[in-house]
Write a protein that holds these residues in place. Sequence first.
Motif, PDB file in Angstrom:
ATOM      1  N   ASP A 170       0.993  -1.357   0.141  1.00  0.00           N
ATOM      2  CA  ASP A 170      -0.069   0.117  -0.199  1.00  0.00           C
ATOM      3  C   ASP A 170       1.000   1.286  -0.001  1.00  0.00           C
ATOM      4  O   ASP A 170       1.857   1.388   0.845  1.00  0.00           O
ATOM      5  CB  ASP A 170      -0.980  -0.109   1.437  1.00  0.00           C
ATOM      6  CG  ASP A 170      -1.873   0.967   1.237  1.00  0.00           C
ATOM      7  OD1 ASP A 170      -1.882   1.859   0.478  1.00  0.00           O
ATOM      8  OD2 ASP A 170      -3.135   0.756   1.764  1.00  0.00           O
ATOM      9  N   ALA A 171       0.560   2.026  -1.183  1.00  0.00           N
ATOM     10  CA  ALA A 171       1.483   3.314  -1.001  1.00  0.00           C
ATOM     11  C   ALA A 171       1.227   4.444   0.162  1.00  0.00           C
ATOM     12  O   ALA A 171       2.237   4.797   0.241  1.00  0.00           O
ATOM     13  CB  ALA A 171       1.200   4.127  -2.523  1.00  0.00           C
ATOM     14  N   GLU A 172       0.206   4.159   0.704  1.00  0.00           N
ATOM     15  CA  GLU A 172       0.030   4.947   1.688  1.00  0.00           C
ATOM     16  C   GLU A 172       0.836   4.890   3.152  1.00  0.00           C
ATOM     17  O   GLU A 172       1.282   5.756   3.667  1.00  0.00           O
ATOM     18  CB  GLU A 172      -1.530   4.725   2.596  1.00  0.00           C
ATOM     19  CG  GLU A 172      -1.682   5.644   3.704  1.00  0.00           C
ATOM     20  CD  GLU A 172      -3.339   5.126   4.243  1.00  0.00           C
ATOM     21  OE1 GLU A 172      -4.238   5.808   4.042  1.00  0.00           O
ATOM     22  OE2 GLU A 172      -3.497   4.127   5.095  1.00  0.00           O
ATOM     23  N   THR A 173       1.404   3.571   3.072  1.00  0.00           N
ATOM     24  CA  THR A 173       2.419   3.483   4.250  1.00  0.00           C
ATOM     25  C   THR A 173       3.818   2.932   3.774  1.00  0.00           C
ATOM     26  O   THR A 173       4.651   2.737   4.318  1.00  0.00           O
ATOM     27  CB  THR A 173       1.805   2.186   5.323  1.00  0.00           C
ATOM     28  OG1 THR A 173       1.695   0.927   4.322  1.00  0.00           O
ATOM     29  CG2 THR A 173       0.610   2.911   5.898  1.00  0.00           C
ATOM     30  N   SER A 174       3.990   3.158   2.259  1.00  0.00           N
ATOM     31  CA  SER A 174       5.145   2.629   1.683  1.00  0.00           C
ATOM     32  C   SER A 174       6.566   3.467   2.227  1.00  0.00           C
ATOM     33  O   SER A 174       7.572   3.001   2.361  1.00  0.00           O
ATOM     34  CB  SER A 174       5.434   2.656   0.268  1.00  0.00           C
ATOM     35  OG  SER A 174       5.026   3.950  -0.319  1.00  0.00           O
ATOM     36  N   ALA A 175       6.327   4.600   2.697  1.00  0.00           N
ATOM     37  CA  ALA A 175       7.348   5.513   2.884  1.00  0.00           C
ATOM     38  C   ALA A 175       7.774   4.960   4.314  1.00  0.00           C
ATOM     39  O   ALA A 175       9.020   5.197   4.591  1.00  0.00           O
ATOM     40  CB  ALA A 175       7.202   6.862   2.992  1.00  0.00           C
ATOM     41  N   ALA A 176       7.012   4.294   5.130  1.00  0.00           N
ATOM     42  CA  ALA A 176       7.567   3.833   6.549  1.00  0.00           C
ATOM     43  C   ALA A 176       7.672   2.414   6.431  1.00  0.00           C
ATOM     44  O   ALA A 176       8.235   1.814   7.311  1.00  0.00           O
ATOM     45  CB  ALA A 176       6.305   4.160   7.469  1.00  0.00           C
ATOM     46  N   GLY A 177       7.336   1.780   5.300  1.00  0.00           N
ATOM     47  CA  GLY A 177       7.359   0.317   5.249  1.00  0.00           C
ATOM     48  C   GLY A 177       8.913  -0.257   5.222  1.00  0.00           C
ATOM     49  O   GLY A 177       9.776   0.647   4.673  1.00  0.00           O
ATOM     50  N   PRO A 178       9.075  -1.571   5.641  1.00  0.00           N
ATOM     51  CA  PRO A 178      10.463  -1.597   6.256  1.00  0.00           C
ATOM     52  C   PRO A 178      11.222  -1.975   4.782  1.00  0.00           C
ATOM     53  O   PRO A 178      12.494  -1.733   4.667  1.00  0.00           O
ATOM     54  CB  PRO A 178      10.163  -3.303   6.575  1.00  0.00           C
ATOM     55  CG  PRO A 178       8.800  -3.182   7.274  1.00  0.00           C
ATOM     56  CD  PRO A 178       7.913  -2.240   6.411  1.00  0.00           C
ATOM     57  N   GLY A 179      10.813  -2.618   3.826  1.00  0.00           N
ATOM     58  CA  GLY A 179      11.624  -2.691   2.497  1.00  0.00           C
ATOM     59  C   GLY A 179      11.961  -1.456   1.809  1.00  0.00           C
ATOM     60  O   GLY A 179      12.892  -1.414   1.300  1.00  0.00           O
ATOM     61  N   THR A 180      11.104  -0.264   2.006  1.00  0.00           N
ATOM     62  CA  THR A 180      11.341   1.089   1.299  1.00  0.00           C
ATOM     63  C   THR A 180      12.611   1.558   1.536  1.00  0.00           C
ATOM     64  O   THR A 180      13.643   2.149   0.804  1.00  0.00           O
ATOM     65  CB  THR A 180      10.289   1.957   1.346  1.00  0.00           C
ATOM     66  OG1 THR A 180       9.000   1.184   1.347  1.00  0.00           O
ATOM     67  CG2 THR A 180      10.728   3.359   0.557  1.00  0.00           C
ATOM     68  N   LEU A 181      13.109   1.687   2.999  1.00  0.00           N
ATOM     69  CA  LEU A 181      14.306   2.040   3.248  1.00  0.00           C
ATOM     70  C   LEU A 181      15.379   1.524   2.979  1.00  0.00           C
ATOM     71  O   LEU A 181      16.264   2.237   2.242  1.00  0.00           O
ATOM     72  CB  LEU A 181      14.235   1.674   4.911  1.00  0.00           C
ATOM     73  CG  LEU A 181      15.631   2.351   5.802  1.00  0.00           C
ATOM     74  CD1 LEU A 181      15.558   3.770   5.791  1.00  0.00           C
ATOM     75  CD2 LEU A 181      16.046   1.635   6.868  1.00  0.00           C
ATOM     76  N   TRP A 182      15.391   0.227   2.638  1.00  0.00           N
ATOM     77  CA  TRP A 182      16.694  -0.527   2.056  1.00  0.00           C
ATOM     78  C   TRP A 182      16.671  -0.198   0.437  1.00  0.00           C
ATOM     79  O   TRP A 182      17.774  -0.203  -0.195  1.00  0.00           O
ATOM     80  CB  TRP A 182      16.679  -1.960   2.420  1.00  0.00           C
ATOM     81  CG  TRP A 182      17.036  -2.254   3.707  1.00  0.00           C
ATOM     82  CD1 TRP A 182      16.368  -2.410   4.712  1.00  0.00           C
ATOM     83  CD2 TRP A 182      18.260  -2.148   4.225  1.00  0.00           C
ATOM     84  NE1 TRP A 182      16.893  -2.688   5.830  1.00  0.00           N
ATOM     85  CE2 TRP A 182      18.270  -2.480   5.618  1.00  0.00           C
ATOM     86  CE3 TRP A 182      19.555  -1.798   3.757  1.00  0.00           C
ATOM     87  CZ2 TRP A 182      19.246  -2.404   6.440  1.00  0.00           C
ATOM     88  CZ3 TRP A 182      20.577  -1.721   4.571  1.00  0.00           C
ATOM     89  CH2 TRP A 182      20.449  -2.148   6.006  1.00  0.00           C
ATOM     90  N   ALA A 183      15.479  -0.227  -0.017  1.00  0.00           N
ATOM     91  CA  ALA A 183      15.558   0.224  -1.741  1.00  0.00           C
ATOM     92  C   ALA A 183      16.214   1.457  -1.948  1.00  0.00           C
ATOM     93  O   ALA A 183      16.867   1.800  -3.201  1.00  0.00           O
ATOM     94  CB  ALA A 183      14.155   0.099  -2.002  1.00  0.00           C
ATOM     95  N   LEU A 184      16.006   2.562  -1.008  1.00  0.00           N
ATOM     96  CA  LEU A 184      16.554   3.921  -1.240  1.00  0.00           C
ATOM     97  C   LEU A 184      17.935   3.888  -0.643  1.00  0.00           C
ATOM     98  O   LEU A 184      19.088   4.487  -1.236  1.00  0.00           O
ATOM     99  CB  LEU A 184      15.908   5.033  -0.680  1.00  0.00           C
ATOM    100  CG  LEU A 184      14.471   5.213  -0.933  1.00  0.00           C
ATOM    101  CD1 LEU A 184      13.680   6.142   0.026  1.00  0.00           C
ATOM    102  CD2 LEU A 184      14.438   5.496  -2.352  1.00  0.00           C
TER     103      LEU A 184
END
Length: 378
Positions: A170-184
């Motif tokens: 869900d894009a609503e929480t992707s900024a806090a989602g665990p995988g997003t941090l490592w992707a960036l």
Amino acid sequence: MLDESLLDAPEALARADRRGLLRGAAEAGARVRTAARHAAEAGITELTPEGRPRAVLVAGSGTAAFGVADLIAALAGASAPVTRIPPSGVAPAAGAMRWTLPGWAGSVDLLLIATADGTEPGLALLAEQAYRRGCTVVAVAPHGSPLREAVDGVHGLVVPMASAPHGEYDAETSAAGPGTLWALFTPLLALLDRVGLVTATPEALQSVADRLDRTAERCGPAIATYSNPAKTLAAELADSLPLIWTEGDAAGPVGRRFATVLAELSGRPAISAELPEALPAHGALLAGAFAAGADPDDFFRDRVDETEPLHARVVLLRDRPTGGLSAAPAARELALGHDTAISELEPEEGTALEALAELLAVTDFAAVYLSLASATHP
């Protein structure tokens, strides 16, 4: 209120996880591998810079971008000053935020842009401003995003953000989602390795991915609470005010991220501080209204329909082995002297990046479990 029975019901957890947060946590290792491959395909691993930048500037939006800036400052701050450029604006919407380079930024400085959105006009304007000043610009943004189109090949180098292996949650929480941090974070680690600010070779990133995979196996929904460090931490933090005390350079940003993600994913307050400063800063919380035995009102009042008050609980995060110069014994003494319970997390032996990855993974999983098992999770 936390429904602890849900923690040991994998199928019920899956039904409650409408945002795919558990999948995001489990796929963190895969995101690192994909992001490292994207960095290599973009040419980062072949760069031959002439020297280190004078300073590193980091800009972006959302919880993940803030975490990236904090982690880079902890890892590279001893080699070059790291400055986060915070957004300004009237709202946290992509079109409303603006970023401004500090007046001293110039041709010997490096600007890093990290965003899981990529539609922010302000970040494109920042890249143009940096280009005019002569700054080197490297961005990580979603494939096909306006920011990538604005920066790539004209104002700097862009690495496509690694997507989740089985589709975005869900894009609503992707900024806090665990995988997003490592992707960036991963492509920027590879870049900082090339410019000599951190040690993050392809082999080191592979070790980070392996550590994330092993931690996901220990913290997964099928593992019972009694042997699952993330579920155990989630259960211990139920109906408490977590005082997150950190020790070690990498543990500081992990603690701050944990507090932020707890608030964003599960709506729970938490306070983070680094040892030894945490002891005087939080000491009054252990003796005041949040103390374990505190009861500010009449003992004989009817409590049947009342919510239990929050009591402080210390969470001690450390990225260094026990022994040597440490404030941990004083922290334990202060907490136990006020009848305050303590949860402790310390990673297995390994490199600084591996220790960082393990602490991030366990706390991310714990925040997800708290969100899913809360009676009224958002």
